[in-house]
Design a protein around this motif. Structure first.
Motif, short mmCIF file in Angstrom:
data_model
loop_
_atom_site.label_atom_id
_atom_site.label_comp_id
_atom_site.label_asym_id
_atom_site.label_seq_id
_atom_site.Cartn_x
_atom_site.Cartn_y
_atom_site.Cartn_z
N LEU A 59 2.79 -0.23 0.00
CA LEU A 59 4.04 0.51 -0.18
C LEU A 59 4.47 1.00 1.19
O LEU A 59 3.84 1.88 1.78
CB LEU A 59 3.81 1.68 -1.14
N THR A 138 2.90 4.94 4.95
CA THR A 138 2.53 3.70 4.27
C THR A 138 1.36 3.96 3.33
O THR A 138 0.41 4.66 3.69
CB THR A 138 2.15 2.61 5.29
N GLU A 140 -0.53 2.47 -0.73
CA GLU A 140 -0.80 1.32 -1.61
C GLU A 140 -0.54 1.72 -3.05
O GLU A 140 -0.77 2.86 -3.44
CB GLU A 140 -2.25 0.85 -1.48
N VAL A 141 -0.05 0.77 -3.83
CA VAL A 141 0.08 0.96 -5.26
C VAL A 141 -0.77 -0.09 -5.95
O VAL A 141 -1.01 -1.18 -5.40
CB VAL A 141 1.54 0.87 -5.73
N GLN A 152 5.77 -6.78 -5.46
CA GLN A 152 6.18 -6.92 -4.07
C GLN A 152 7.65 -7.28 -3.95
O GLN A 152 8.39 -6.73 -3.12
CB GLN A 152 5.33 -7.99 -3.38
N LEU A 155 9.83 -4.20 -4.88
CA LEU A 155 9.81 -3.20 -3.81
C LEU A 155 10.70 -3.63 -2.64
O LEU A 155 11.47 -2.83 -2.10
CB LEU A 155 8.38 -2.99 -3.31
N VAL A 206 3.58 0.85 -11.99
CA VAL A 206 4.56 0.84 -10.92
C VAL A 206 5.75 -0.04 -11.30
O VAL A 206 6.90 0.27 -10.96
CB VAL A 206 3.91 0.37 -9.59
N ARG A 247 12.97 6.67 -4.58
CA ARG A 247 12.11 5.82 -3.73
C ARG A 247 10.90 6.61 -3.25
O ARG A 247 9.78 6.09 -3.21
CB ARG A 247 12.93 5.30 -2.55
N LEU A 250 7.85 7.08 -5.71
CA LEU A 250 6.90 5.98 -5.90
C LEU A 250 5.54 6.31 -5.31
O LEU A 250 4.52 5.76 -5.72
CB LEU A 250 7.44 4.69 -5.29
N TYR A 251 5.53 7.22 -4.33
CA TYR A 251 4.25 7.57 -3.69
C TYR A 251 3.37 8.39 -4.62
O TYR A 251 2.18 8.55 -4.36
CB TYR A 251 4.51 8.30 -2.37
N SER A 254 0.87 6.10 -5.63
CA SER A 254 0.09 5.51 -4.55
C SER A 254 -1.35 5.96 -4.62
O SER A 254 -1.66 7.09 -4.99
CB SER A 254 0.70 5.92 -3.19
#
Length: 255
Positions: A59, A138, A140-141, A152, A155, A206, A247, A250-251, A254
């Motif tokens: 991410l 930065t 990861e999901v 991917q 996103l 996600v 947006r 989304l974390y 993560s």
């Protein structure tokens, strides 16, 4: 200063600084995004419980500066401030932050542009604002292995839509603005199709979150395009602020 003069001043400041602050970077990084028309109705993806293998997807980091009129613990005060911001041509977006709500005028992808608007609003319109920055590193999901490509792609398309939307807000030429909005819609549509083509979409995944974001943005854009004048500008700012904020959320998914 009369209320109409205040409204006109703020709208002009938004247009000037968006053009000055974003055009160089956005034009350099993203040129010629494909335009894609909606070919049919996309049904919400079917949900499925369970996972037969997982994958880690990067991410990308994301940073946005929100220009706010204030932060309020009272919902009534937040609603009143949001109405005032909307009347001035701003987003009037209420961003929930713990026990308070931040009332947002606009969003910027770099701090310099936000500071320029902030200073001009103070000097020319006697409007005091502050900057609320959300900077996400930065991460990861996690998704099912079978959904790796869809996540991917969605996103990437979401980030492309945000950049196209920025171009639409920075230009003063109507035809160019409409083209950038069409490009943004096409990117959101591509994201929806990637999700719809995934083998399955688990609840609270996600992909389901991305689907909700893209669907909401499409709806907001369609509504904004039916407006005119300052109402249309305000609706577009609100849609962009909301898209940038979501947006960032989304974390929360993560790892």
């Amino acid at each position: 200063m009369g209320p109409m003069r205040l409204v006109e001043g703020i709208v002009l400041i938004f247009a000037f600084v968006l053009a000055a602050g974003f055009v160089g970077r956005l034009a350099a990084d993203h040129v010629g995004l494909p335009v894609m028309s909606m070919l049919g109705v996309i049904d919400p993806p079917k949900t499925q419980q369970g996972n037969t293998g997982s994958a880690k997807i990067t991410l990308n980091g994301f940073s946005v500066c929100f220009l706010q009129t204030g932060a309020f613990k009272s919902e009534e005060n937040a609603a009143k401030a949001a109405d005032q911001a909307t009347a001035m041509g701003g987003a009037g977006y209420r961003l929930k932050d713990g026990e308070q709500e931040r009332v947002i005028l606009s969003a910027y992808l770099d701090e310099a542009s936000a500071k320029t608007v902030q200073q001009r609003l103070l000097e020319e319109n006697d409007l005091d604002t502050s900057i609320y920055k959300m900077e996400m590193p930065t991460g990861e999901v996690e998704a099912a292995e079978s959904q790796r490509e869809a996540v991917q792609k969605a996103l990437d398309d979401l980030d492309a839509a945000i950049l196209c939307f920025s171009k639409a807000l920075l230009t003063e030429e109507n035809d160019q603005r409409e083209q950038h909005l069409t490009d943004a819609e096409a990117c959101l549509d591509d994201a929806e199709r990637a999700i719809a083509d995934a083998p399955s979409v688990e609840e609270d995944s996600v992909l389901s979150k991305l689907y909700a974001i893209t669907q909401g943005a499409q709806t907001d854009l369609e509504k904004a395009k039916r407006e005119s004048g300052k109402q249309r500008a305000s609706a577009l700012h609100r849609c962009f602020v909301k898209l940038c904020h979501e947006r960032c959320t989304l974390y929360n998914l993560s790892s």
